[in-house]
Design a protein around this motif. Structure first.
Motif, mmCIF file in Angstrom:
data_model
loop_
_atom_site.group_PDB
_atom_site.id
_atom_site.type_symbol
_atom_site.label_atom_id
_atom_site.label_comp_id
_atom_site.label_asym_id
_atom_site.label_seq_id
_atom_site.Cartn_x
_atom_site.Cartn_y
_atom_site.Cartn_z
ATOM 1 N N PHE A 45 0.837 -1.205 0.000
ATOM 2 C CA PHE A 45 0.000 0.000 0.000
ATOM 3 C C PHE A 45 0.873 1.258 0.000
ATOM 4 O O PHE A 45 0.652 2.188 -0.794
ATOM 5 C CB PHE A 45 -0.939 -0.008 1.211
ATOM 6 C CG PHE A 45 -1.639 1.293 1.444
ATOM 7 C CD1 PHE A 45 -2.745 1.649 0.689
ATOM 8 C CD2 PHE A 45 -1.192 2.166 2.428
ATOM 9 C CE1 PHE A 45 -3.388 2.865 0.903
ATOM 10 C CE2 PHE A 45 -1.829 3.379 2.656
ATOM 11 C CZ PHE A 45 -2.933 3.730 1.887
ATOM 12 N N LEU A 46 1.878 1.296 0.875
ATOM 13 C CA LEU A 46 2.753 2.466 0.955
ATOM 14 C C LEU A 46 3.583 2.626 -0.318
ATOM 15 O O LEU A 46 3.807 3.751 -0.781
ATOM 16 C CB LEU A 46 3.647 2.369 2.192
ATOM 17 C CG LEU A 46 2.883 2.491 3.522
ATOM 18 C CD1 LEU A 46 3.776 2.094 4.689
ATOM 19 C CD2 LEU A 46 2.321 3.892 3.703
ATOM 20 N N PHE A 47 4.012 1.526 -0.893
ATOM 21 C CA PHE A 47 4.710 1.578 -2.174
ATOM 22 C C PHE A 47 3.804 2.197 -3.236
ATOM 23 O O PHE A 47 4.207 3.122 -3.948
ATOM 24 C CB PHE A 47 5.152 0.172 -2.603
ATOM 25 C CG PHE A 47 5.524 0.084 -4.051
ATOM 26 C CD1 PHE A 47 6.723 0.614 -4.514
ATOM 27 C CD2 PHE A 47 4.676 -0.529 -4.967
ATOM 28 C CE1 PHE A 47 7.068 0.540 -5.856
ATOM 29 C CE2 PHE A 47 5.008 -0.609 -6.308
ATOM 30 C CZ PHE A 47 6.214 -0.067 -6.748
ATOM 31 N N GLN A 48 2.577 1.692 -3.348
ATOM 32 C CA GLN A 48 1.617 2.189 -4.344
ATOM 33 C C GLN A 48 1.327 3.681 -4.136
ATOM 34 O O GLN A 48 1.272 4.437 -5.102
ATOM 35 C CB GLN A 48 0.307 1.399 -4.279
ATOM 36 C CG GLN A 48 0.389 0.039 -4.899
ATOM 37 C CD GLN A 48 0.528 0.128 -6.401
ATOM 38 O OE1 GLN A 48 1.625 0.038 -6.935
ATOM 39 N NE2 GLN A 48 -0.569 0.314 -7.083
ATOM 40 N N GLN A 49 1.118 4.081 -2.885
ATOM 41 C CA GLN A 49 0.837 5.483 -2.579
ATOM 42 C C GLN A 49 1.970 6.388 -3.063
ATOM 43 O O GLN A 49 1.714 7.402 -3.703
ATOM 44 C CB GLN A 49 0.637 5.663 -1.068
ATOM 45 C CG GLN A 49 -0.621 5.034 -0.523
ATOM 46 C CD GLN A 49 -1.830 5.860 -0.887
ATOM 47 O OE1 GLN A 49 -1.890 7.048 -0.568
ATOM 48 N NE2 GLN A 49 -2.779 5.262 -1.559
ATOM 49 N N ASN A 50 3.182 6.011 -2.756
ATOM 50 C CA ASN A 50 4.330 6.838 -3.136
ATOM 51 C C ASN A 50 4.605 6.773 -4.625
ATOM 52 O O ASN A 50 4.999 7.765 -5.223
ATOM 53 C CB ASN A 50 5.576 6.442 -2.324
ATOM 54 C CG ASN A 50 5.480 6.946 -0.909
ATOM 55 O OD1 ASN A 50 5.722 8.110 -0.651
ATOM 56 N ND2 ASN A 50 5.109 6.089 0.003
#
Length: 126
Positions: free
Chosen positions: A115-120
């Motif tokens: 999720f954090l990868f996708q957000q960034n």
């Protein structure tokens, strides 16, 4: 506080604890696990224990720096958790049935990291 920040701080805590706890409180247990996964040299066991503890602590500290804005930072953590999980899954399959579910708990951690990868990644793409 934003939900994303709560996720990041909780991951920072998990990484820091994962790096500190084996060295301070469970050194022999950690060395025994390395023996069980097939690392028989005491020197290599110590090297891996220290290296993984340093890596985990570094991830924890970097979670609260500007690195948290880099998609690659979360992807590297995701790969690290996946590798740790695969080693345990194949070399210590009894961990699947452990009453405290150490392998199963990596599933939501992998989801959070993704999720954090996708957000960034999306923020940099837009």
């Amino acid at each position: 506080m934003k939900s994303k920040n709560i996720l990041i701080l909780s991951l920072a805590f998990v990484w820091l604890w994962s790096g500190i706890q084996p060295i301070i409180f469970e050194t022999q247990f950690s060395l025994n696990l390395l023996q069980q996964v097939g690392i028989h040299s005491t020197q290599i066991q110590w090297l891996l224990l220290i290296a993984s503890s340093v890596l985990d602590c570094a991830f924890g500290v970097l979670c609260v720096t500007k690195m948290r804005f880099q998609a690659a930072f979360w992807l590297i953590q995701w790969v690290t958790v996946l590798i740790y999980s695969l080693i345990l899954a194949f070399r210590l399959p009894e961990m699947w049935m452990h009453p405290f579910a150490p392998l199963i708990k990596n599933v939501p951690i992998l989801a959070i990291l993704y999720f954090l990868f996708q957000q960034n990644y999306q923020e940099k793409s837009s």
